[in-house]
Scaffold this active site. Structure first.
Site, PDB file in Angstrom:
ATOM      1  N   GLU A  35      44.310  25.443 -43.483  1.00 35.22           N
ATOM      2  CA  GLU A  35      42.873  25.328 -43.696  1.00 35.22           C
ATOM      3  C   GLU A  35      42.542  26.190 -44.914  1.00 35.22           C
ATOM      4  O   GLU A  35      42.904  27.366 -44.966  1.00 35.22           O
ATOM      5  CB  GLU A  35      42.115  25.847 -42.469  1.00 35.22           C
ATOM      6  CG  GLU A  35      40.623  25.690 -42.659  1.00 35.22           C
ATOM      7  CD  GLU A  35      39.779  26.119 -41.470  1.00 35.22           C
ATOM      8  OE1 GLU A  35      40.333  26.541 -40.436  1.00 35.22           O
ATOM      9  OE2 GLU A  35      38.544  26.042 -41.614  1.00 35.22           O
ATOM     10  N   ARG A 261      55.509  32.099 -33.736  1.00 33.26           N
ATOM     11  CA  ARG A 261      54.974  32.609 -34.992  1.00 33.26           C
ATOM     12  C   ARG A 261      55.859  33.724 -35.513  1.00 33.26           C
ATOM     13  O   ARG A 261      56.587  34.351 -34.762  1.00 33.26           O
ATOM     14  CB  ARG A 261      53.582  33.254 -34.841  1.00 33.26           C
ATOM     15  CG  ARG A 261      52.616  32.638 -33.929  1.00 33.26           C
ATOM     16  CD  ARG A 261      51.413  33.557 -33.679  1.00 33.26           C
ATOM     17  NE  ARG A 261      50.975  34.323 -34.810  1.00 33.26           N
ATOM     18  CZ  ARG A 261      50.062  33.909 -35.687  1.00 33.26           C
ATOM     19  NH1 ARG A 261      49.507  32.731 -35.552  1.00 33.26           N
ATOM     20  NH2 ARG A 261      49.704  34.690 -36.678  1.00 33.26           N
ATOM     21  N   LYS A 271      44.486  35.716 -40.717  1.00 35.15           N
ATOM     22  CA  LYS A 271      43.660  35.457 -41.897  1.00 35.15           C
ATOM     23  C   LYS A 271      42.327  36.181 -41.802  1.00 35.15           C
ATOM     24  O   LYS A 271      41.836  36.729 -42.785  1.00 35.15           O
ATOM     25  CB  LYS A 271      43.372  33.964 -41.993  1.00 35.15           C
ATOM     26  CG  LYS A 271      44.226  33.238 -42.974  1.00 35.15           C
ATOM     27  CD  LYS A 271      43.583  31.905 -43.274  1.00 35.15           C
ATOM     28  CE  LYS A 271      44.441  30.784 -42.773  1.00 35.15           C
ATOM     29  NZ  LYS A 271      43.857  29.461 -42.960  1.00 35.15           N
TER      30      LYS A 271
HETATM   31  P1  ATP Z   1      43.242  30.003 -38.690  1.00 31.41           P
HETATM   32  O1  ATP Z   1      43.554  28.609 -38.262  1.00 31.41           O
HETATM   33  O2  ATP Z   1      42.860  30.920 -37.595  1.00 31.41           O
HETATM   34  O3  ATP Z   1      42.359  30.106 -39.883  1.00 31.41           O
HETATM   35  P2  ATP Z   1      46.022  30.085 -39.291  1.00 31.41           P
HETATM   36  O4  ATP Z   1      46.847  31.272 -39.654  1.00 31.41           O
HETATM   37  O5  ATP Z   1      46.419  29.231 -38.134  1.00 31.41           O
HETATM   38  O6  ATP Z   1      44.589  30.661 -39.167  1.00 31.41           O
HETATM   39  P3  ATP Z   1      46.169  27.705 -40.898  1.00 31.41           P
HETATM   40  O7  ATP Z   1      45.715  27.497 -42.280  1.00 31.41           O
HETATM   41  O8  ATP Z   1      45.594  26.843 -39.835  1.00 31.41           O
HETATM   42  O9  ATP Z   1      45.888  29.218 -40.582  1.00 31.41           O
HETATM   43  O10 ATP Z   1      47.745  27.681 -40.826  1.00 31.41           O
HETATM   44  C1  ATP Z   1      48.532  26.682 -41.394  1.00 31.41           C
HETATM   45  C2  ATP Z   1      49.848  26.576 -40.665  1.00 31.41           C
HETATM   46  O11 ATP Z   1      50.552  27.819 -40.703  1.00 31.41           O
HETATM   47  C3  ATP Z   1      49.648  26.244 -39.195  1.00 31.41           C
HETATM   48  O12 ATP Z   1      50.520  25.166 -38.872  1.00 31.41           O
HETATM   49  C4  ATP Z   1      50.033  27.492 -38.470  1.00 31.41           C
HETATM   50  O13 ATP Z   1      50.626  27.208 -37.227  1.00 31.41           O
HETATM   51  C5  ATP Z   1      51.031  28.153 -39.425  1.00 31.41           C
HETATM   52  N1  ATP Z   1      51.051  29.599 -39.236  1.00 31.41           N
HETATM   53  C6  ATP Z   1      50.006  30.446 -39.290  1.00 31.41           C
HETATM   54  N2  ATP Z   1      50.377  31.708 -39.015  1.00 31.41           N
HETATM   55  C7  ATP Z   1      51.710  31.679 -38.778  1.00 31.41           C
HETATM   56  C8  ATP Z   1      52.690  32.662 -38.427  1.00 31.41           C
HETATM   57  N3  ATP Z   1      52.368  33.949 -38.272  1.00 31.41           N
HETATM   58  N4  ATP Z   1      53.971  32.264 -38.266  1.00 31.41           N
HETATM   59  C9  ATP Z   1      54.312  30.968 -38.438  1.00 31.41           C
HETATM   60  N5  ATP Z   1      53.447  29.999 -38.762  1.00 31.41           N
HETATM   61  C10 ATP Z   1      52.159  30.331 -38.927  1.00 31.41           C
END
Ligand code: ATP
Ligand code: MG
Length: 552
Positions: A35, A261, A271
């Site tokens: 996102e 993760r 984030k």
């Molecule tokens: P949010 O959705 O709360 O803004 P997010 O970290 O999930 O935060 P996204 O932009 O939705 O942000 O993440 C993109 C991809 O990265 C998603 O598929 C998510 O699962 C993956 N991702 C995010 N944080 C991690 C992590 N710590 N380890 C592995 N993959 C991650």
């Protein structure tokens, strides 16, 4: 393993192997779906390496798809930074750059169909009521009054939502699934909400925006994603994911697979909290070298291959774990130990005067660019009457295990001569200069003629040719192992996370360009700052210290 694409197996690869063997899929299609509401961090790097790495390994396809469904928090700045970061990590989406917003019309049409089939309804509960009606893990939910609305009325209201007739929050569109489901995600989740906000790609074309779960599942199906890889917190969303794909009668059925993760101690991988650090100005921006963002780590001097190697090393599983941040640092060290040219710098200079040469004496000392790589050649270091050494390499009252310079003692200048301290000049109770003689027979590691053994080797520079540089030394940003558990980030910041010193660097570093990296002997690995460095004003960031700083 140097490029991060070993053939180490994992449970996802096993599934893929099986799917290819049984002919379920001819080739694989994955996606990385950020996102654009912030900058990517080290956790995202794991997901990028997994998704793009699998596509590469299996000669498949990987989409970079922006999940741009919330215009209030998203921007072009974030979108551009994400593309820069993915590219820098070494991955290429080719033509496969897509946006959830590309599918807004198709998603809207599917929502209308769901209404017509009695699988979605317009709800007028406030967000508080929605929460209250949803129930809890132990209590069933209560149906929204909207659940009984006629299909015609629902369709009419939804169309008027799209037309902009209602204020934000007045209505939502919800899926009609099961208010008694033990899985809270299935208790009539929201599909659309009203947002009268300008979207950075669709402008003012829409005032209703689809929710993540709905959008993501259907986008995966539309793009023919074979394996939709996401983090464990989405496990409980999987029945919903499957419900959307099924009810929308999508011909392609993607399979969602969850993995754990990446968590690192002393590091934030949220984030929202990283944004908080930037907004509260605890750091100098998203790309501050202390940030675990990809752009911050890049600026710090992390290499793309070190991050890919980290991703490979930590592997893919369903086991939640916290990786020691030292594993990350070690991944960088092992890359730079191999690939960084060696140079000299002195961070806290102390003047050494060689008494047995004249003021205009100058000898060029050939110094290898890498001790294990003769093919990298040598550069010249000037040996002159006045030199700089590190203050801490001299001790007025040395302890028994101090083998560096001290009154009457000898030490070897790296790649050059042994010197012997004859006299110490003090000013206001502080050592200001050390007078030495050099032993001409000791060049290139040769022993002293009088048979005295010299144990210590220190780095040094000619005061005549060295140049000034700003050197930025970093330490951990947080004092606690789990900063994610603390709400007030200001309370747990390490006040010494950044130390700026005016240092001396060797003349050969004049040629360094931004982002070039080096080992400064005995001091660590450094890289020329991406933005602030110039030939006139060199600026180096310490990327990581050497394993054992006291070792040569
Ligand atoms: P949010 O959705 O709360 O803004 P997010 O970290 O999930 O935060 P996204 O932009 O939705 O942000 O993440 C993109 C991809 O990265 C998603 O598929 C998510 O699962 C993956 N991702 C995010 N944080 C991690 C992590 N710590 N380890 C592995 N993959 C991650
Ligand atoms: Mg997310």
């Amino acid at each position: 393993m140097t490029d991060g694409h070993s053939h180490k197996t994992n449970f996802i690869k096993n599934i893929i192997d099986q799917d290819l063997k049984t002919g379920k899929h001819q080739s694989i299609v994955t996606r990385f779906p950020p996102e654009p509401n912030g900058y990517l961090h080290i956790g995202h790097a794991k997901s990028i390496c997994l998704n793009f790495g699998l596509a590469k390994e299996y000669a498949g396809t990987c989409y970079l798809r922006f999940d741009d469904t919330n215009p209030c928090t998203e921007s072009t700045e974030f979108m551009e930074s994400i593309q820069r970061d993915v590219k820098w990590l070494g991955f290429d989406w080719g033509k496969n750059l897509t946006f959830a917003s590309d599918y807004f019309e198709a998603l809207y049409q599917i929502a209308e169909r769901l209404i017509q089939e009695g699988k979605a309804y317009v709800c007028s509960l406030s967000p508080e009521h929605v929460r209250e009606y949803r129930g809890t893990l132990t209590e069933p939910g209560k149906p929204s009054p909207g659940r009984n609305r006629s299909m015609e009325e629902n369709l009419d209201l939804f169309r008027r939502m799209r037309a902009g007739e209602f204020e934000e929050g007045r209505y939502t569109l919800r899926a009609k699934i099961d208010m008694n489901s033990p899985n809270l995600n299935l208790r009539d989740p929201t599909l659309y909400r009203i947002r009268k906000a300008h979207h950075h790609r669709t402008g003012d074309a829409w005032c209703i925006y689809p929710m993540y779960d709905y959008t993501h599942a259907l986008n995966d199906a539309m793009e023919g994603i074979t394996h939709s890889l996401c983090t464990l917190e989405f496990q409980d969303h999987r029945p919903l994911y499957d419900w959307f794909v099924e009810q929308a009668k999508m011909t392609h059925r993607p399979r969602q697979i969850e993995f754990s993760r990446l968590n690192l101690n002393y590091t934030l991988t949220s984030k929202r909290k990283l944004k908080q650090l930037v907004e509260e100005q605890h750091v100098k921006g998203w790309d501050d070298p202390r940030m675990p963002t990809i752009c911050g780590m890049r600026r710090r001097g992390y290499t793309p291959s070190s991050l890919r190697n980290l991703a490979e090393m930590v592997g893919i599983s369903k086991q939640d774990s916290i990786i020691d941040v030292r594993v990350l640092e070690e991944a960088l060290r092992s890359d730079l130990n191999e690939n960084a040219p060696r140079r000299m710098a002195v961070l806290n200079p102390l003047k050494v005067k060689i008494q047995n040469v004249d003021a205009d004496f100058l000898e060029w000392i050939h110094s290898p660019n890498h001790p294990q790589k003769p093919e990298w050649g040598k550069r010249e270091l000037a040996f002159t009457q006045e030199l700089w050494i590190e203050q801490e390499d001299f001790a007025l009252h040395p302890s028994a295990d101090f083998f560096r310079l001290a009154p009457g003692k000898r030490v070897r200048l790296m790649n050059a001569y042994v010197i012997e301290c004859l006299e110490v000049i003090e000013e206001a109770g502080k050592v200001s200069e050390v007078h030495c003689r050099y032993l001409p027979e000791t060049l290139g590691g040769k022993p002293c003629e009088d048979g005295q053994k010299v144990k210590g080797v220190i780095h040094w520079l000619s005061a005549k040719t060295a140049q000034r540089a700003e050197v930025r030394l970093y330490d951990r940003l947080f004092l606690v192992e789990n900063p994610g558990a603390v709400e007030d980030l200001g309370e747990i910041l390490n006040p010494h996370s950044l130390l700026i010193v005016e240092a001396y660097i060797e003349a050969a570093l004049k040629e360094a360009k931004s982002e070039d990296y080096f080992q400064f002997n005995r001091l660590g690995y450094f890289s020329a700052d991406q933005y602030d460095h110039s030939t006139e004003y060199p600026v180096f960031n310490r990327s990581v210290s050497l394993r054992d700083v006291s070792k040569v």
